[in-house]
Enzyme design. Structure first.
Site, PDB file in Angstrom:
ATOM      1  CG  ASP A  25      -1.857  -2.694  -2.820  1.00 41.14           C
ATOM      2  OD1 ASP A  25      -1.564  -3.883  -3.058  1.00 41.14           O
ATOM      3  OD2 ASP A  25      -1.816  -2.206  -1.681  1.00 41.14           O
ATOM      4  CE  LYS A  58      -0.956   6.944  -1.754  1.00 44.29           C
ATOM      5  NZ  LYS A  58      -0.338   6.619  -0.446  1.00 44.29           N
ATOM      6  CE  LYS A  86      -2.450   2.444  -2.907  1.00 41.35           C
ATOM      7  NZ  LYS A  86      -1.508   2.269  -1.797  1.00 41.35           N
ATOM      8  CG  ASN A 112       1.196  -0.192  -2.298  1.00 40.12           C
ATOM      9  OD1 ASN A 112       0.416   0.286  -3.127  1.00 40.12           O
ATOM     10  ND2 ASN A 112       1.103   0.080  -1.005  1.00 40.12           N
ATOM     11  CG  HIS A 127      -0.078   4.595   5.968  1.00 41.64           C
ATOM     12  ND1 HIS A 127      -0.501   3.536   6.765  1.00 41.64           N
ATOM     13  CD2 HIS A 127      -0.501   4.304   4.712  1.00 41.64           C
ATOM     14  CE1 HIS A 127      -1.139   2.655   6.017  1.00 41.64           C
ATOM     15  NE2 HIS A 127      -1.159   3.088   4.774  1.00 41.64           N
TER      16      HIS A 127
END
Length: 386
Positions: A34, A183, A185, A216, A316
């Site tokens: 990520d 979703k 990244k 992130n 999460h």
């Protein structure tokens, strides 16, 4: 009519007789990257260190719990769990809150957040699993379920190591499988590349498919302001972790400035930290992780604070646990779909119509697979198995 339990009932007399903790390393088929990898802060993730706790009482009731660590911390979690496990022997397994506190004080010198409580989390989940199994109820029903299914979204197809053409293929496959949202990244050094990836997937899926992005923690405040403004056009469900997880004021400013909801909280490791985030109004979607905050006991405290503040919930990772906890939250949550952990268990969650069905089996509805046993590197037992 069933008679109420009294002090003479067997359930009051039962005691924890045996505890086993095991350290299992789940290999990932492909190294995961990520934004933290592309910015040089971390290396690609190649495995997940799972901590399992198995508890059995004198009367033969059993519970299974889990926690985990990514990239680092697995050996430390196992060592701490092994050290504090004897404190459970002889205890009433129904006294879950009291036992959480006892385990916390048993390791008080390592603090009330982070690795110490993550080790406690495996025991806490196991105790709830045991209690629900003994009652013959799914965990969600034991806690007080609001619904029999939850909205779910997929993350594992949208990592930054995935080429943009494959992103589209992965997103389409997830939707066809019955997953409700996608979703992606973001947060890489090339901001234009982030925009292109989101724009491409949104154009392919159309405006009706729920779409989220996750940076992130890799943007500074000016970059986050700029990117949140640009991303407003894509009708996103949320923008996740645009800033450092502990920049509560920065997240609060973004939440106040933009229509697109801000989501954060997954990296926080205690109910107290989540309390500070909520006090700052730093999120529209709160994203607690039950194993990271220390199990179900502190997760429920976080959820109660979130409900009082009128926040939405998006737990999460660890869908096998969070499908139950999401079903309990008063307003409709989003639960993250990751199939990474599936090889560890004999059971599978059912997905249909954009929703994840809550298992109807007692407890978590999980049992460890033979593969999980094969991937186990260390085991410690305490007490005597009945």
């Amino acid at each position: 009519m069933t008679s109420p339990l009294t002090s003479d009932s067997p359930a009051y007399d039962d005691r924890i007789a045996w505890v086993r903790v095991s350290s299992c390393y789940l290999p990932l088929a492909n190294p995961i990257s990520d934004a933290k990898v592309l910015t040089g802060r971390q290396k690609p993730m190649t495995e997940i260190a799972m901590l399992f706790a198995e508890i059995e009482t004198r009367d033969g009731h059993r519970g299974l719990g889990l926690s985990y660590a990514k990239r680092a911390g697995g050996p430390g979690q196992f060592a701490h769990a092994k050290e504090i496990a004897p404190a459970l022997i002889g205890e009433d397994p129904s006294d879950i809150a009291r036992l959480w506190t006892k385990l916390c004080w048993a390791g008080a010198s390592v603090g009330r957040s982070g690795m110490g409580v993550q080790a406690i989390g495996a025991f806490d989940v196991a105790l709830y699993d045991l209690k629900a199994r003994r009652a013959g109820l799914p965990l969600s029903k034991l806690l007080g379920s609001q619904r029999n299914s939850v909205q779910c979204y997929n993350t594992s197809g949208g990592f930054l190591h995935t080429p943009i053409d494959q992103l589209v293929v992965n997103a389409q496959a997830s939707i066809e499988r019955g997953i409700g949202g996608i979703k992606l990244k973001v947060g890489q050094p090339d901001l234009a590349a982030d925009i292109k990836r989101v724009e491409t997937v949104r154009k392919h899926l159309g405006d009706h498919v729920p779409l989220m992005v996750d940076a992130n923690q890799q943007w500074d405040r000016p970059t986050a302001q700029r990117m949140c403004r640009i991303f407003e056009q894509f009708n996103l469900i949320w923008i996740e972790e645009p800033l450092d997880a502990y920049d509560f004021e920065g997240h609060a400013a973004l939440a106040a400035a933009f229509d697109t909801p801000i989501a954060t909280g997954e990296m926080l490791t205690s109910a107290a930290e989540h309390g500070e985030l909520i006090r700052h109004r730093a999120a529209d979607y709160l994203m607690p992780d039950a194993p990271r905050v220390g199990g179900i006991t502190p997760f429920l405290k976080v959820a109660a604070q979130a409900e009082q503040a009128g926040l939405s919930l998006g737990p999460h990772f660890a869908m096998e646990l969070h499908v139950h906890l999401g079903a309990v939250y008063p307003t409709e949550p989003w639960v993250e779909h990751f199939d990474w952990l599936e090889p560890l268990f004999n059971e599978r969650l059912e997905i249909q119509g954009g929703r994840m069905m809550v298992p109807t089996r007692p407890g978590l509805g999980l049992s460890l697979s033979e593969q999980a046993r094969q991937w186990t590197r260390e085991v410690a037992e305490t007490g005597t198995r009945p």
